[in-house]
Motif scaffolding. Structure first.
Motif, PDB file in Angstrom:
ATOM      1  N   PHE A  39       1.088  -1.656  -0.119  1.00  0.00           N
ATOM      2  CA  PHE A  39      -0.159   0.077  -0.245  1.00  0.00           C
ATOM      3  C   PHE A  39       0.887   1.240  -0.193  1.00  0.00           C
ATOM      4  CE2 PHE A  39      -3.284  -2.944   1.931  1.00  0.00           C
ATOM      5  CZ  PHE A  39      -4.592  -2.456   0.995  1.00  0.00           C
ATOM      6  N   HIS A 134      -5.311   3.616   4.256  1.00  0.00           N
ATOM      7  CA  HIS A 134      -4.920   2.095   3.555  1.00  0.00           C
ATOM      8  C   HIS A 134      -5.519   1.206   5.340  1.00  0.00           C
ATOM      9  CE1 HIS A 134      -5.648   1.897  -0.129  1.00  0.00           C
ATOM     10  NE2 HIS A 134      -4.684   2.903  -0.583  1.00  0.00           N
ATOM     11  N   ASP A 137      -7.748  -1.185   5.395  1.00  0.00           N
ATOM     12  CA  ASP A 137      -6.825  -2.602   4.891  1.00  0.00           C
ATOM     13  C   ASP A 137      -5.613  -3.529   5.546  1.00  0.00           C
ATOM     14  OD1 ASP A 137      -8.906  -1.624   2.714  1.00  0.00           O
ATOM     15  OD2 ASP A 137      -7.609  -0.396   2.126  1.00  0.00           O
TER      16      ASP A 137
END
Length: 148
Positions: A39, A134, A137
């Protein structure tokens, strides 16, 4: 430049979590580290790709090392200069083979912002901006590994 981050779960003692879910260099830690790195890469400055190519996960886990001498400057987004010459590069260090291998003198912040290229996500404070986008995530990737 080291990037440190911590993921904590409530309800169980820290060592129990580390042992049970492989967070001390185990499989879950590896999944979290790989998710973090994947990411982060699109947010990192990329003029020539050297900084991205030298971004590695530290083997014991939980740390990602951007192994270039200028990673801090790129992360901060401020041009650093040699105050004596007000220059980013002069004076040069040339080795015995005539190859440029660095710059003499300490660099200090100039107050001028860096310009970034290579995509709209790339720029300064890339770790913080990536985490803002993120963090969930990354946690979800770790949770999926735990649930296996």
């Amino acid at each position: 430049m080291k990037v440190d981050y911590m993921v904590a779960f409530s309800g169980i003692q820290k060592q129990e979590i580390v042992d049970k879910y492989g967070l001390d260099g185990g499989r879950t830690q590896k999944v979290i580290d790989n998710a973090f790195k994947s990411f982060m890469l699109p947010y990192m400055p990329m003029q020539d790709g050297i900084m991205i190519a030298n971004t590695v996960i530290v083997p014991q886990g939980g740390e990602i090392d951007v192994n270039t001498p200028y990673a801090h400057y790129q992360h901060e987004g401020i041009l650093y200069v040699n105050p004596k010459y007000n220059s980013t590069g002069f004076p040069f260090i040339i080795n015995k083979k005539g190859k440029h291998v660095g710059y003499k003198g300490k660099r200090v912040p100039s107050g001028r912002k860096l310009n970034y290229h290579g995509g709209h996500l790339r720029g300064d404070h890339f770790v913080e901006r990536m985490l803002a986008d993120h963090f969930e995530d990354i946690l979800n990737a770790g949770q999926k590994e735990i649930d296996k």
